[in-house]
Scaffold this motif. Structure first.
Motif, mmCIF file in Angstrom:
data_model
loop_
_atom_site.group_PDB
_atom_site.id
_atom_site.type_symbol
_atom_site.label_atom_id
_atom_site.label_comp_id
_atom_site.label_asym_id
_atom_site.label_seq_id
_atom_site.Cartn_x
_atom_site.Cartn_y
_atom_site.Cartn_z
ATOM 1 N N ALA A 296 -8.957 38.488 13.754
ATOM 2 C CA ALA A 296 -8.041 39.632 13.807
ATOM 3 C C ALA A 296 -8.365 40.652 12.726
ATOM 4 O O ALA A 296 -8.303 41.865 12.952
ATOM 5 N N VAL A 297 -8.741 40.174 11.540
ATOM 6 C CA VAL A 297 -9.138 41.077 10.459
ATOM 7 C C VAL A 297 -10.397 41.841 10.840
ATOM 8 O O VAL A 297 -10.480 43.071 10.706
ATOM 9 N N VAL B 67 -3.058 34.784 3.665
ATOM 10 C CA VAL B 67 -2.775 35.962 2.840
ATOM 11 C C VAL B 67 -3.943 36.231 1.893
ATOM 12 O O VAL B 67 -4.387 37.380 1.730
ATOM 13 N N ASP B 68 -4.454 35.181 1.283
ATOM 14 C CA ASP B 68 -5.576 35.337 0.355
ATOM 15 C C ASP B 68 -6.812 35.866 1.079
ATOM 16 O O ASP B 68 -7.552 36.703 0.536
ATOM 17 N N PHE B 69 -7.043 35.397 2.298
ATOM 18 C CA PHE B 69 -8.211 35.861 3.044
ATOM 19 C C PHE B 69 -8.043 37.318 3.471
ATOM 20 O O PHE B 69 -8.970 38.118 3.342
ATOM 21 N N ILE B 70 -6.881 37.660 3.994
ATOM 22 C CA ILE B 70 -6.642 39.032 4.467
ATOM 23 C C ILE B 70 -6.765 40.017 3.309
ATOM 24 O O ILE B 70 -7.332 41.099 3.459
ATOM 25 N N ASN B 71 -6.194 39.665 2.167
ATOM 26 C CA ASN B 71 -6.405 40.404 0.915
ATOM 27 C C ASN B 71 -6.200 41.913 1.060
ATOM 28 O O ASN B 71 -7.036 42.724 0.635
ATOM 29 N N GLY B 72 -5.099 42.307 1.728
ATOM 30 C CA GLY B 72 -4.771 43.721 1.832
ATOM 31 C C GLY B 72 -5.436 44.467 2.966
ATOM 32 O O GLY B 72 -5.205 45.675 3.139
ATOM 33 N N THR C 128 4.633 33.486 -0.491
ATOM 34 C CA THR C 128 3.238 33.361 -0.051
ATOM 35 C C THR C 128 2.495 34.687 -0.111
ATOM 36 O O THR C 128 1.265 34.718 -0.027
ATOM 37 N N GLY C 129 3.253 35.800 -0.201
ATOM 38 C CA GLY C 129 2.623 37.111 -0.269
ATOM 39 C C GLY C 129 2.654 37.903 1.016
ATOM 40 O O GLY C 129 2.062 38.981 1.098
ATOM 41 N N VAL C 130 3.360 37.389 2.045
ATOM 42 C CA VAL C 130 3.468 38.143 3.302
ATOM 43 C C VAL C 130 4.311 39.395 3.078
ATOM 44 O O VAL C 130 5.085 39.488 2.119
ATOM 45 N N ASP C 131 4.156 40.363 3.966
ATOM 46 C CA ASP C 131 4.908 41.614 3.858
ATOM 47 C C ASP C 131 6.230 41.568 4.608
ATOM 48 O O ASP C 131 7.208 42.197 4.198
#
Length: 282
Positions: A209-210, A231-236, A257-260
């Motif tokens: 998807a990224v 989240v770490d892989f997507i990295n923004g 976890t860092g999700v939006d």
């Protein structure tokens, strides 16, 4: 209703349909007992703690029965009330107050229940960047009201319907053959300002998807540990939405976890109405 972005004509259509369902050819009990020009005052009181939403809509219900009634709310939408608090007072014809009571309360109680439940989830995510999202799991015909109530509880509206945002789910991917193919197909056909979200269930799908250029990636039914890896892989590179089996107990952990976003169907599909009563003062 300025905050909602909804127009009065849309709301009137919903109310008119509800009147036809409830009143039909007329309130044969009230109309045969209460003299036509008798006036009265009514108050609405909270019978439980919560967040109120839908006051303007309740007013529209009564004004369709008595255009000259006096409407005196004690609070505004989005305000918190405690059990026993007077929410509003109305002065108008006795017939209007009785005939409109059930419809006004049905809408006000449901919307206030949604706002109250939403506020609980928002509180659990406090201190993080996470926004609490609603879903399309609303009562058909009442989505306008349900989503407005979510906003009054501090939540954020997800897509309104199937037309304002792309959501590529597992069945779309099966037909398209892959996430990449599905994204490519919709990108060719839609305006560039429409966001594309892709549902994923594992890290391989997240990575695809990224690479495919999804604007938003949904992490569906993942453990907190797997979400953190994603989240770490997507990295923004994309916004991230957590979804699936979300309840109050999970929100704090998922938020870390860092999700939006965290989307929660229970905000609207399993509503517990806020208990509100109307009493007539002769």
């Amino acid at each position: 209703m300025k905050e909602s972005g909804f127009n009065v004509q849309e709301i009137e259509l919903i109310i008119n349909h509800a009147f036809q369902e409830d009143i039909g050819s007329g309130d044969i009990t009230t109309n045969n007992i209460v003299p036509e020009n008798t006036s009265a005052t009514a108050s609405m009181t909270a019978k439980a703690d919560g967040i109120v939403a839908g006051l303007d809509i309740a007013e529209m219900v009564f004004r369709k029965l008595d255009a000259n009634l006096k409407w005196n709310p004690k609070i505004k939408d989005g305000d918190r009330v405690s059990k026993g608090d007077v929410i509003l007072e109305i002065k108008g014809t006795f017939r209007a107050l009785l005939t409109g009571e059930r419809l006004a309360l049905n809408l006000l109680q449901r919307m206030s229940g949604i706002a109250t439940e939403t506020a609980k989830y928002v509180a659990k995510a406090k201190g993080t960047k996470v926004k609490i999202l609603d879903t399309r799991k609303t009562v058909p015909g009442l989505r306008t009201f349900d989503k407005y109530a979510v906003k009054m509880g501090g939540g954020t509206n997800h897509r309104i319907g199937l037309y304002d945002m792309v959501m590529i789910k597992d069945n779309h991917i099966k037909i398209a053959g892959s996430i990449t193919s599905a994204v490519e197909q919709v990108r060719k056909a839609i305006p560039s300002d429409i966001k594309v979200e892709v549902e994923t269930t594992n890290l391989d799908e997240v990575k695809e998807a990224v690479t495919a250029g999804a604007d938003i990636i949904m992490l569906d039914n993942m453990s907190n540990e797997l979400m953190k890896e994603a989240v770490d892989f997507i990295n923004g590179k994309a916004l991230i939405e957590a979804s699936g089996n979300m309840n109050l107990e999970r929100i704090a952990g998922v938020s870390k976890t860092g999700v939006d976003f965290i989307s929660i169907g229970a905000l609207t599909h399993s509503v517990i109405a806020l208990d509100i009563s109307q009493n007539i003062i002769l």
